[in-house]
Design an enzyme around this catalytic site. Sequence first.
Site, short mmCIF file in Angstrom:
data_model
loop_
_atom_site.label_atom_id
_atom_site.label_comp_id
_atom_site.label_asym_id
_atom_site.label_seq_id
_atom_site.Cartn_x
_atom_site.Cartn_y
_atom_site.Cartn_z
N LYS A 1 0.82 -1.21 0.00
CA LYS A 1 0.00 0.00 0.00
C LYS A 1 0.85 1.26 0.00
O LYS A 1 0.45 2.30 -0.53
CB LYS A 1 -0.93 0.00 1.21
N HIS A 2 2.04 1.17 0.60
CA HIS A 2 2.86 2.37 0.72
C HIS A 2 4.31 2.00 0.97
O HIS A 2 4.61 1.04 1.68
CB HIS A 2 2.35 3.25 1.87
N VAL A 3 5.21 2.81 0.37
CA VAL A 3 6.64 2.69 0.63
C VAL A 3 7.13 4.08 1.02
O VAL A 3 6.85 5.05 0.30
CB VAL A 3 7.41 2.20 -0.61
N ASP B 1 -40.49 44.64 -62.82
CA ASP B 1 -39.31 45.48 -62.99
C ASP B 1 -39.59 46.96 -62.75
O ASP B 1 -38.72 47.70 -62.26
CB ASP B 1 -38.69 45.26 -64.37
N CYS C 1 -50.79 48.48 -79.90
CA CYS C 1 -49.89 48.15 -78.77
C CYS C 1 -49.89 46.66 -78.53
O CYS C 1 -50.85 45.95 -78.87
CB CYS C 1 -50.35 48.90 -77.52
#
Length: 722
Positions: free
Chosen positions: A280-282, A517, A579
């Site tokens: 678990k731990h060193v 137009d 016309c």
Amino acid sequence: MEKNGNNRKLRVCVATCNRADYSKLAPIMFGIKMEPEFFELDVVVLGSHLIDDYGNTYRMIEQDDFDINTRLHTIVRGEDEAAMVESVGLALVKLPDVLNRLKPDIMIVHGDRFDALALATSAALMNIRILHIEGGEVSGTIDDSIRHAITKLAHYHVCCTRSAEQHLISMCEDHDRILLAGCPSYDKLLSAKNKDYMSIIRMWLGDDVKSKDYIVALQHPVTTDIKHSIKMFELTLDALISFNKRTLVLFPNIDAGSKEMVRVMRKKGIEHHPNFRAVKHVPFDQFIQLVAHAGCMIGNSSCGVREVGAFGTPVINLGTRQIGRETGENVLHVRDADTQDKILQALHLQFGKQYPCSKIYGDGNAVPRILKFLKSIDLQEPLQKKFCFPPVKENISQDIDHILETLSALAVDLGGTNLRVAIVSMKGEIVKKYTQFNPKTYEERINLILQMCVEAAAEAVKLNCRILGVGISTGGRVNPREGIVLHSTKLIQEWNSVDLRTPLSDTLHLPVWVDNDGNCAALAERKFGQGKGLENFVTLITGTGIGGGIIHQHELIHGSSFCAAEFGHLVVSLDGPDCSCGSHGCIEAYASGMALQREAKKLHDEDLLLVEGMSVLKDEAVSAVHLIQAAKLGNAKAQSILRTAGTALGLGVVNILHTINPSLVILSGVLASHYIHIVKDVIRQQALSSVQDVDVVVSDLVDPALLGAASMVLDYTTRRIC
């Protein structure tokens, strides 16, 4: 202490959460303890330090002869995402009482753990200055986000590498509050000389193990991809079993997923396997000796890419947890560790090698620099931190004209001969124009319109024009509400009951407006021309046909059946020429381009058109242009025809003045300049005195049909924006 403006000792609170951060904080704590004339040290222990499953690592703090002022049980067990969040919340609940009691001047926080985020948040909200260790680094998981969040809360920063320093500056932190010191753990690493390292190796791995003939494995869950990290850990253990070397396996940290990783270890019998030692731990002093003399280190711990480089020990970094870290050449990355064979191959490549020692993360002198930095902190300075934002290029003024200038419309003009499409800006500038011959059939015409509009819309993107819609000008009677051409002129075939809006809108995904137009010419004058700002005016188009538009109280008049302003068919003579509309004596029968062409052909057929200086080629069609040219060169008959045409138009204008009473009449089209003086003469002779002062002018717009089509789009947009 006089130098920094403080008249008392600096009260420093060091908060440590786990075995990893204590290895970085311990050298600083020893340094602070060695200078009691400058500092008072308070130690707060929380997190996994106080959990038996993770080694009760608070004991090593006691063994180092530090007085622990406060122990806070802040971990909610569960080792999943929710437990991490709950642990942060629990720490936030408990820390205020501790900080109120200790009243530190500054809190030292390390790294990127969720516990550290709770510490920094509490201190910042309680107006306690924060010194953050190892900010600016990049790894590759949620740790990055936590680390950078702590950076924004911290007032002072101690970083380990030049790149980390640059990252902090890029994050707008004040350069004067950043110290490039190196990693504090390197002060211990580079001075660690233990001739009796073999006793440490034998203690943890067995009497029969030799230096450089074992592996250290340390792998943590990746909280952003827990499922994959557990699978990767399982593959790692399988590869280590196959590799058949003595291996020291450290339990993972307390992050979400660690419980599942421990289950994998036990499922594979690692704790009882003859080749494995699971712990678990060193203690850090012994851990240094173990990695310094290992044949290889494997996993995803930051220790592998940071501290182990100081010894040149080969490292295999698995997955993405440390992907952004700076590393020495001793690190081999296996980013996609998805098979046992990949990991096994990496072991064969790395095991037993010796690389040059790397000092990327420190030179062994970090602590003296940090202590000097702490002494320089002036508690009289304002607590509120400031961010150093880079200079920003001055913005272009965003007035309405600048904004509108980039907005544009697609304008379409359907004439008797040509089909034109243009990109028109809000200021009436024709950015780009496209022209094709107008096809004779409906299907060819509609396909060409769609093709030209699609091409123009694509080009508009390159020209930085945002197209707001499409406006279409076409000859004939138009229902603008529905976008339908009801009846066309004889010049445009197969153009009755044509829905123009739907196909264009469906293709371009833009709103579409359609009008005839003549009306478009009036709209063009209202927005861009001489009718701008006028309440009432009339436009007459003199071209192939005769048309126009009426603006009354600023609005375009369409009439009840969309037939308003058909000025070409005002009758000015009871026995005049036929016309195209079926009647006779209309203005169009006298003054249109078609009428002038008719009269020119008659003269040409009678050999009465050409005068000296004129010629008509054999295959050239006689047109109104030849009649005008002949009149200019002194052809009396041509001059008479133009005078009659102008008089007919003038009489029509007189009728308009008497009926509508506009404030302005604008003559538009190619023939306008040839008629203007005759029209004014007729008004002086025939109009009531009350309207003789109404001005008649020639339009100065080059493309009124296109501009009018665009104005339908742009006027609507302007109303919405302004």
